[in-house]
Write a protein that holds these residues in place. Structure first.
Motif, PDB file in Angstrom:
ATOM      1  N   PHE A 150      43.387  61.084  57.363  1.00 27.53           N
ATOM      2  CA  PHE A 150      41.982  60.815  57.095  1.00 27.53           C
ATOM      3  C   PHE A 150      41.029  61.469  58.087  1.00 27.53           C
ATOM      4  CE2 PHE A 150      44.097  57.305  54.892  1.00 27.53           C
ATOM      5  CZ  PHE A 150      43.444  57.342  53.672  1.00 27.53           C
ATOM      6  N   GLY A 151      41.479  61.741  59.304  1.00 23.48           N
ATOM      7  CA  GLY A 151      40.625  62.396  60.282  1.00 23.48           C
ATOM      8  C   GLY A 151      39.666  61.487  61.011  1.00 23.48           C
ATOM      9  N   SER A 152      39.526  60.242  60.552  1.00 28.63           N
ATOM     10  CA  SER A 152      38.620  59.287  61.191  1.00 28.63           C
ATOM     11  C   SER A 152      39.018  57.890  60.754  1.00 28.63           C
ATOM     12  CB  SER A 152      37.172  59.561  60.769  1.00 28.63           C
ATOM     13  OG  SER A 152      36.309  58.553  61.267  1.00 28.63           O
ATOM     14  N   GLU A 153      38.862  56.912  61.657  1.00 27.80           N
ATOM     15  CA  GLU A 153      39.092  55.513  61.274  1.00 27.80           C
ATOM     16  C   GLU A 153      37.927  54.966  60.470  1.00 27.80           C
ATOM     17  OE1 GLU A 153      39.817  53.393  64.893  1.00 27.80           O
ATOM     18  OE2 GLU A 153      41.932  53.951  64.913  1.00 27.80           O
ATOM     19  N   ASP A 154      36.778  55.630  60.543  1.00 29.52           N
ATOM     20  CA  ASP A 154      35.574  55.235  59.823  1.00 29.52           C
ATOM     21  C   ASP A 154      35.410  56.163  58.621  1.00 29.52           C
ATOM     22  OD1 ASP A 154      34.327  53.422  62.036  1.00 29.52           O
ATOM     23  OD2 ASP A 154      34.899  55.288  63.033  1.00 29.52           O
ATOM     24  N   LEU A 155      35.223  55.594  57.438  1.00 26.09           N
ATOM     25  CA  LEU A 155      35.120  56.397  56.228  1.00 26.09           C
ATOM     26  C   LEU A 155      33.966  55.913  55.357  1.00 26.09           C
ATOM     27  CD1 LEU A 155      38.892  56.435  55.182  1.00 26.09           C
ATOM     28  CD2 LEU A 155      37.671  58.211  56.456  1.00 26.09           C
ATOM     29  N   PHE A 156      33.450  56.833  54.546  1.00 21.39           N
ATOM     30  CA  PHE A 156      32.529  56.457  53.483  1.00 21.39           C
ATOM     31  C   PHE A 156      33.342  56.012  52.275  1.00 21.39           C
ATOM     32  CE2 PHE A 156      29.806  59.741  55.604  1.00 21.39           C
ATOM     33  CZ  PHE A 156      28.803  58.878  55.990  1.00 21.39           C
ATOM     34  N   ARG A 157      32.775  55.098  51.504  1.00 23.31           N
ATOM     35  CA  ARG A 157      33.368  54.693  50.226  1.00 23.31           C
ATOM     36  C   ARG A 157      32.315  54.907  49.146  1.00 23.31           C
ATOM     37  NH1 ARG A 157      33.397  49.432  47.265  1.00 23.31           N
ATOM     38  NH2 ARG A 157      35.289  49.326  45.995  1.00 23.31           N
ATOM     39  N   THR A 158      32.593  55.812  48.220  1.00 26.16           N
ATOM     40  CA  THR A 158      31.751  55.969  47.048  1.00 26.16           C
ATOM     41  C   THR A 158      32.501  55.363  45.876  1.00 26.16           C
ATOM     42  OG1 THR A 158      32.632  58.200  46.710  1.00 26.16           O
ATOM     43  CG2 THR A 158      30.540  58.011  47.879  1.00 26.16           C
ATOM     44  N   SER A 159      31.757  54.781  44.928  1.00 31.07           N
ATOM     45  CA  SER A 159      32.424  54.081  43.831  1.00 31.07           C
ATOM     46  C   SER A 159      31.597  54.155  42.559  1.00 31.07           C
ATOM     47  CB  SER A 159      32.673  52.622  44.207  1.00 31.07           C
ATOM     48  OG  SER A 159      31.453  51.954  44.458  1.00 31.07           O
ATOM     49  N   LEU A 160      32.266  53.891  41.441  1.00 28.12           N
ATOM     50  CA  LEU A 160      31.604  53.822  40.153  1.00 28.12           C
ATOM     51  C   LEU A 160      32.370  52.853  39.272  1.00 28.12           C
ATOM     52  CD1 LEU A 160      29.353  54.844  38.262  1.00 28.12           C
ATOM     53  CD2 LEU A 160      30.973  56.612  37.501  1.00 28.12           C
ATOM     54  N   GLY A 161      31.661  51.864  38.754  1.00 29.77           N
ATOM     55  CA  GLY A 161      32.269  50.894  37.848  1.00 29.77           C
ATOM     56  C   GLY A 161      31.635  50.962  36.479  1.00 29.77           C
ATOM     57  N   LEU A 162      32.463  50.878  35.430  1.00 27.19           N
ATOM     58  CA  LEU A 162      32.001  50.706  34.062  1.00 27.19           C
ATOM     59  C   LEU A 162      32.248  49.250  33.725  1.00 27.19           C
ATOM     60  CD1 LEU A 162      30.976  51.711  31.320  1.00 27.19           C
ATOM     61  CD2 LEU A 162      33.353  52.287  30.758  1.00 27.19           C
ATOM     62  N   THR A 163      31.175  48.496  33.530  1.00 24.26           N
ATOM     63  CA  THR A 163      31.256  47.044  33.418  1.00 24.26           C
ATOM     64  C   THR A 163      30.986  46.584  31.991  1.00 24.26           C
ATOM     65  OG1 THR A 163      30.451  46.846  35.686  1.00 24.26           O
ATOM     66  CG2 THR A 163      30.330  44.872  34.307  1.00 24.26           C
ATOM     67  N   ARG A 164      31.823  45.646  31.544  1.00 23.53           N
ATOM     68  CA  ARG A 164      31.630  44.982  30.252  1.00 23.53           C
ATOM     69  C   ARG A 164      31.397  43.499  30.514  1.00 23.53           C
ATOM     70  NH1 ARG A 164      29.541  44.233  25.523  1.00 23.53           N
ATOM     71  NH2 ARG A 164      30.899  43.284  23.985  1.00 23.53           N
ATOM     72  N   ASP A 165      30.204  43.015  30.148  1.00 23.61           N
ATOM     73  CA  ASP A 165      29.876  41.600  30.309  1.00 23.61           C
ATOM     74  C   ASP A 165      30.378  40.819  29.105  1.00 23.61           C
ATOM     75  OD1 ASP A 165      28.516  41.641  32.779  1.00 23.61           O
ATOM     76  OD2 ASP A 165      26.732  42.445  31.801  1.00 23.61           O
ATOM     77  N   PHE A 166      30.936  39.641  29.368  1.00 27.87           N
ATOM     78  CA  PHE A 166      31.378  38.736  28.320  1.00 27.87           C
ATOM     79  C   PHE A 166      30.461  37.533  28.280  1.00 27.87           C
ATOM     80  CE2 PHE A 166      35.294  40.892  29.810  1.00 27.87           C
ATOM     81  CZ  PHE A 166      35.568  41.594  28.644  1.00 27.87           C
ATOM     82  N   ALA A 167      30.589  36.736  27.220  1.00 30.45           N
ATOM     83  CA  ALA A 167      29.800  35.505  27.146  1.00 30.45           C
ATOM     84  C   ALA A 167      30.158  34.625  28.336  1.00 30.45           C
ATOM     85  CB  ALA A 167      30.096  34.775  25.834  1.00 30.45           C
ATOM     86  N   GLY A 168      29.154  34.059  28.972  1.00 28.34           N
ATOM     87  CA  GLY A 168      29.411  33.251  30.152  1.00 28.34           C
ATOM     88  C   GLY A 168      29.390  34.093  31.401  1.00 28.34           C
ATOM     89  N   PRO A 169      30.032  33.612  32.452  1.00 28.20           N
ATOM     90  CA  PRO A 169      29.905  34.274  33.753  1.00 28.20           C
ATOM     91  C   PRO A 169      30.906  35.411  34.003  1.00 28.20           C
ATOM     92  CG  PRO A 169      31.137  32.252  34.006  1.00 28.20           C
ATOM     93  CD  PRO A 169      30.725  32.323  32.549  1.00 28.20           C
ATOM     94  N   LEU A 170      31.784  35.739  33.061  1.00 31.77           N
ATOM     95  CA  LEU A 170      32.842  36.714  33.324  1.00 31.77           C
ATOM     96  C   LEU A 170      32.460  38.131  32.906  1.00 31.77           C
ATOM     97  CD1 LEU A 170      36.025  34.718  32.281  1.00 31.77           C
ATOM     98  CD2 LEU A 170      35.095  35.071  34.578  1.00 31.77           C
ATOM     99  N   GLU A 171      33.000  39.084  33.640  1.00 29.05           N
ATOM    100  CA  GLU A 171      32.861  40.496  33.305  1.00 29.05           C
ATOM    101  C   GLU A 171      34.150  41.217  33.683  1.00 29.05           C
ATOM    102  OE1 GLU A 171      29.535  41.840  35.678  1.00 29.05           O
ATOM    103  OE2 GLU A 171      30.824  42.316  37.383  1.00 29.05           O
ATOM    104  N   ALA A 172      34.361  42.377  33.080  1.00 28.29           N
ATOM    105  CA  ALA A 172      35.512  43.219  33.420  1.00 28.29           C
ATOM    106  C   ALA A 172      35.004  44.615  33.744  1.00 28.29           C
ATOM    107  CB  ALA A 172      36.506  43.264  32.268  1.00 28.29           C
ATOM    108  N   GLN A 173      35.702  45.291  34.647  1.00 28.54           N
ATOM    109  CA  GLN A 173      35.300  46.635  35.065  1.00 28.54           C
ATOM    110  C   GLN A 173      36.496  47.578  35.083  1.00 28.54           C
ATOM    111  OE1 GLN A 173      33.772  46.054  39.087  1.00 28.54           O
ATOM    112  NE2 GLN A 173      31.693  46.405  38.359  1.00 28.54           N
ATOM    113  N   VAL A 174      36.255  48.803  34.659  1.00 28.67           N
ATOM    114  CA  VAL A 174      37.115  49.919  35.041  1.00 28.67           C
ATOM    115  C   VAL A 174      36.418  50.490  36.270  1.00 28.67           C
ATOM    116  CG1 VAL A 174      38.021  52.172  34.402  1.00 28.67           C
ATOM    117  CG2 VAL A 174      37.860  50.354  32.686  1.00 28.67           C
TER     118      VAL A 174
END
Length: 194
Positions: free
Chosen positions: A138-162
């Protein structure tokens, strides 16, 4: 070792904060991520084994971040079940609803990990070559984290993500090696406000 303790601390903090919905916790995500796969960093893919189990707590966006599109601050822990690279960190995620029940959630963050930073063997030796073939440097103990989620909301409080995330230092918070790691998986979310 510092990354391991950071991951444990982040996980413990997340576990302690998760029930505190009235303390600004907006949602909690738990997921399983395929670790070290070929998405943006194919040259170093498959050097590490095992999935990572992730736990993330996201907080209500504070008013002082309105100028930036009201991102949610988060804290996360990602633990590799095969003993490879685990990490813990913090960051910001945005949510862009683009259709009924669907959203994109890009994010950026900072993590500390317990993976390899440099090759401990002298260049040109058989030991160095073997170590290079089996480890992400990795070259460093400190790293950036970039991310992207595709979220599907369901009825109520639940959701799922890729969910996809990439870790590297980008030659900004480190120098030398910058091999990075990609992860892709599925996360389940519980929304306290929804």
């Amino acid at each position: 070792m510092r990354g391991y303790f950071a991951g444990v601390a982040a996980f413990g903090a997340a576990m302690a904060l998760a029930p505190a919905a009235n303390a600004g916790v907006d949602e909690v995500h738990v997921g399983v991520m395929a670790h070290n796969i070929c998405v943006t960093n194919c040259k170093n893919a498959d050097k590490e084994d095992g999935p990572n189990v992730e736990f993330q707590v996201s907080f209500d966006s504070p008013a002082f971040l309105n100028w930036a599109g009201s991102p949610q601050p988060y804290i996360l822990a990602s633990v590799n079940v095969a003993g490879e690279t685990s990490f813990g960190g913090v960051g910001l995620e945005w949510r862009w609803d683009f259709a009924e029940g669907w959203a994109l959630e890009p994010g950026v963050g900072y993590v500390i990990h317990n993976g390899e930073v440099d090759n401990p063997y002298a260049n040109g030796t058989p030991e160095a070559a073997e170590f290079f073939e089996e480890h992400i440097l990795f070259g460093s103990e400190d790293l950036f984290r970039t991310s992207l989620g595709l979220t599907r909301d369901f009825a109520g409080p639940l959701e799922a993500q890729v969910f996809f995330s990439h870790l590297s230092h980008g030659q900004i918070i480190g120098s030398g090696r910058n091999q990075g790691v990609d992860q892709l998986g599925v996360r389940i979310g519980y929304q306290f406000g929804g």
